[in-house]
Every structure is written in structure tokens, then in C-alpha cells.
Design a protein around this motif. Structure first.
Motif, PDB file in Angstrom:
ATOM      1  N   VAL A 136       0.848  -1.193   0.000  1.00  0.00           N
ATOM      2  CA  VAL A 136       0.000   0.000   0.000  1.00  0.00           C
ATOM      3  C   VAL A 136       0.880   1.239   0.000  1.00  0.00           C
ATOM      4  CG1 VAL A 136      -0.188  -0.021   2.526  1.00  0.00           C
ATOM      5  CG2 VAL A 136      -1.893   1.213   1.181  1.00  0.00           C
ATOM      6  N   LEU A 137       0.431   2.248  -0.728  1.00  0.00           N
ATOM      7  CA  LEU A 137       1.094   3.555  -0.740  1.00  0.00           C
ATOM      8  C   LEU A 137       0.113   4.568  -0.169  1.00  0.00           C
ATOM      9  CD1 LEU A 137       3.165   5.129  -3.629  1.00  0.00           C
ATOM     10  CD2 LEU A 137       1.420   6.465  -2.431  1.00  0.00           C
ATOM     11  N   ILE A 138       0.496   5.173   0.943  1.00  0.00           N
ATOM     12  CA  ILE A 138      -0.324   6.225   1.552  1.00  0.00           C
ATOM     13  C   ILE A 138       0.118   7.551   0.960  1.00  0.00           C
ATOM     14  CG2 ILE A 138      -1.106   7.289   3.701  1.00  0.00           C
ATOM     15  CD1 ILE A 138      -1.813   4.354   3.466  1.00  0.00           C
ATOM     16  N   TYR A 139      -0.778   8.184   0.199  1.00  0.00           N
ATOM     17  CA  TYR A 139      -0.421   9.446  -0.441  1.00  0.00           C
ATOM     18  C   TYR A 139      -1.064  10.610   0.305  1.00  0.00           C
ATOM     19  CZ  TYR A 139       0.382  13.151  -3.736  1.00  0.00           C
ATOM     20  OH  TYR A 139       0.789  14.338  -4.291  1.00  0.00           O
ATOM     21  N   PHE A 140      -0.225  11.527   0.767  1.00  0.00           N
ATOM     22  CA  PHE A 140      -0.667  12.670   1.560  1.00  0.00           C
ATOM     23  C   PHE A 140      -0.993  13.848   0.640  1.00  0.00           C
ATOM     24  CE2 PHE A 140       1.435   9.989   4.513  1.00  0.00           C
ATOM     25  CZ  PHE A 140       0.913  10.266   5.771  1.00  0.00           C
ATOM     26  N   ILE A 141      -2.252  14.249   0.674  1.00  0.00           N
ATOM     27  CA  ILE A 141      -2.724  15.388  -0.113  1.00  0.00           C
ATOM     28  C   ILE A 141      -2.656  16.643   0.748  1.00  0.00           C
ATOM     29  CG2 ILE A 141      -4.704  16.365  -1.341  1.00  0.00           C
ATOM     30  CD1 ILE A 141      -5.702  13.482  -1.726  1.00  0.00           C
ATOM     31  N   ALA A 142      -2.124  17.716   0.193  1.00  0.00           N
ATOM     32  CA  ALA A 142      -2.065  18.979   0.922  1.00  0.00           C
ATOM     33  C   ALA A 142      -3.469  19.532   1.141  1.00  0.00           C
ATOM     34  CB  ALA A 142      -1.212  19.993   0.164  1.00  0.00           C
TER      35      ALA A 142
END
Length: 319
Positions: A136-142
Motif C-alpha cells: 500500500v502507498l499512503i499518499y498525503f494530499i495537501a
């Protein structure tokens, strides 16, 4: 929006892994300042990454190149030992031109697939081989309050076929309740419009109860995340909080953010789904493409019967 009461469901994968342990790999990607360090510490309920040293004022305006920092944590969740490896893509998106970051990430993910492909081709395999494929890749959105940026769109477009991407809103506490709800709607509108391949929790429709739960979970995407380094003792016991001049946020209070639900998904209810989708769909699709390019594609007629027995291979990772 659906109720937050997600019914726990058993996982045969977890039961089989209780004694031998479970190997699980997560990648964190997002620009600096979105809380990746505190997210990992809060997720693991311990200080995995120490606070960064104050930047040098003379070089503070120069973006460091992206690098991969690896952290290994041994955990136990509901009686199951989890050997967790977290790869933090430090420096992603911090430069003016981030084109090379996309290639670095794709090359890293493909390299883990290639390792497995090589291992599978050996006459005598290594019984102690450690699988490094990302689950899994946790992508942090601003938390801009508007919509996805071009940086966000390009990353999900380029990596969605290689890894399960779960988008989260970093530092969600900077938005009001109404702003957060509107921002979530805008993000989902962009995901639908650009057909971005984020992880589809409903990819397996064979279990009706699980499908209903997963449809409820889909209502929370992108997950709002608030994390902290502080634990205080109040009238209800020890609680994790983030302090502000005007008060505190209890990150375990599900009415204030989605962190508890996200942690439960990552380390409990959906760990088997994420691993299985990686192995049975993402890796198999990559393996097929790789062998076809190399001229070693398997006979399609021979695979017909096998594919019919594994419907997960035909699952679409498109929302």
C-alpha cells in the motif's frame, strides 16, 4: 456519509499468519510538512522516527533530492505478529521540477516486482526470501481546500497500476468541518473525472457482507488524518492529543478525524485484501507485461483454465 461503525470481519490470511508472522510493506509519499513522521509514529504507537533537526538557515531554501528512508517495526495486532516495513519517500514534491520523483518511485516499485520475478525463476528458491513488494502507498494530499493539484494527479496516474494507493488529507485539522467535507467532495470529483486508479476497496464482490462494509469505507476517501506525539491523562484515561492555543484534538475520537478507521483498515481488517491484491492482481499484471516484452509469455490457452479459477486476476482497480 455512512456511519463509522465498521463491522470487524475475520481474515483467513491473518489466522494462517498468526504463528509464522506477516510481512507487510507500506510506503509514505507526500510533500514535506504534511505529517508523515507523526503519522508513522502514531500508526505504530511508538517513536519510530525521531524529530528532525532544525534546518540550516543558509540552505533552507534549497530542496533536498528525494530519497527512500526505510524503517522496520515488529508489531502485534490482535494476536498476529506483523513484520512491518515502512518506506518514507522523503523530499517528494519539494522541488520546482518533480518529474524525476515519479520515475524514482516507479523504478523502486518495479524493482521489488523484479526481485520476486527472479526468485520465482530459480530452480532452488530461497526459503528465507523476504518479499519487499509494496502492499500500500499512503499518499498525503495537501489541505488546500480546493481540489487535487497536478502533482497529485500525475502521481496517482503513473503509479496506480503498480501499487494500492490510498489518498489521505494530511494536516486535516487546518480545515474547518465544512471546509473538510467540501474538500473531500472536490477530491473525489477529480478522482472520478480523471479516472485516477486509487485503491478500490470493493474489488472483491464475492462476500456480500464485506462488500457492504467496503462500500461504507469508500465514503471516507480521502481519509482525513490528524496525528500527534503527545499523550495526556484525562478523566477517560490516557488519550493521544494534538494541542492548540484554543484547545486539543483527540485523534482517537472518530468524530474529529478518520485516523482510527484508517489504522484499523491498514493493520487489521484489510491487511489481507491489500496483500492479496498486490500479489494476485498488480504483480501478476506486471509479470505478464514483463514476460510478453521479454518474449517469454506463457501460452494463453494453458492459462485459460487457471485464470478461470482466479477471478481476482481480472479485477479492475478503477473506481
Amino acid at each position: 456519509m455512512s456511519s463509522r461503525a465498521i463491522t470487524p470481519r475475520p481474515s483467513s490470511y491473518r489466522y494462517k499468519s498468526e504463528k509464522r508472522g506477516m510481512t507487510y510493506n507500506i510506503m509514505l509519499v507526500g510533500q514535506s510538512g504534511l505529517g508523515r513522521r507523526t503519522f508513522l509514529n502514531t500508526l505504530c504507537e511508538r517513536e519510530v522516527i525521531l524529530p528532525a533537526e532544525p534546518p540550516n538557515p543558509d540552505t533552507a531554501n534549497v530542496a533536498d533530492p528525494m530519497k527512500f528512508d526505510t524503517y522496520e517495526v515488529n508489531m502485534e495486532e490482535d494476536g498476529t505478529r506483523v513484520s512491518l516495513t515502512v518506506i518514507d519517500a522523503a523530499g517528494f514534491g519539494d522541488g520546482l521540477d518533480n518529474t524525476s520523483c515519479f520515475k524514482q518511485l516507479q523504478d523502486y516499485i518495479e524493482a521489488q516486482f523484479d526481485e520476486v520475478l527472479v526468485e520465482e525463476s530459480r530452480i532452488k528458491r530461497n526459503r528465507r526470501y523476504r518479499d519487499h513488494r509494496l502492499h500500500v502507498l499512503i499518499y498525503f494530499i495537501a489541505p488546500t481546500g480546493h481540489s487535487l493539484r497536478e502533482l497529485d494527479i500525475e502521481l496517482i496516474k503513473q503509479l496506480g497500476e503498480y501499487v494500492n494507493i490510498i489518498p489521505v488529507i494530511g494536516r486535516a485539522d487546518t480545515l474547518t468541518v465544512d471546509e473538510l467535507a467540501a474538500f473531500k467532495q472536490n477530491v473525489m470529483r477529480d478522482i472520478d473525472f480523471y479516472k485516477l486508479p486509487v485503491y478500490n476497496f470493493c474489488w472483491d464482490e464475492s462476500d456480500a457482507d464485506a462488500l457492504k462494509e467496503n462500500r461504507d469505507i469508500m465514503d471516507f476517501i480521502p481519509f482525513s488524518v490528524v496525528t500527534c506525539d503527545e499523550v495526556i491523562d484525562n478523566e477517560f484515561g490516557m488519550v493521544r492529543v494534538r494541542r492548540y492555543p484554543w484547545g486539543t484534538i483527540e485523534i482517537d475520537d472518530e468524530s474529529q478525524c478518520d485516523f482510527v478507521l484508517l489504522r484499523y483498515i491498514l493493520l487489521n481488517s484489510h491487511i489481507a485484501d491489500l496483500i492479496n491484491y498486490t500479489e494476485d492482481v498488480l504483480y501478476e499484471n506486471y509479470r505478464t507485461r514483463k514476460l510478453e516484452v521479454g518474449g517469454f509469455a506463457e501460452n494463453e490457452e494453458d492459462d485459460t483454465e487457471h485464470d478461470a479459477e482466479t477471478p481476482a486476476l481480472s479485477a479492475k482497480k478503477q473506481m
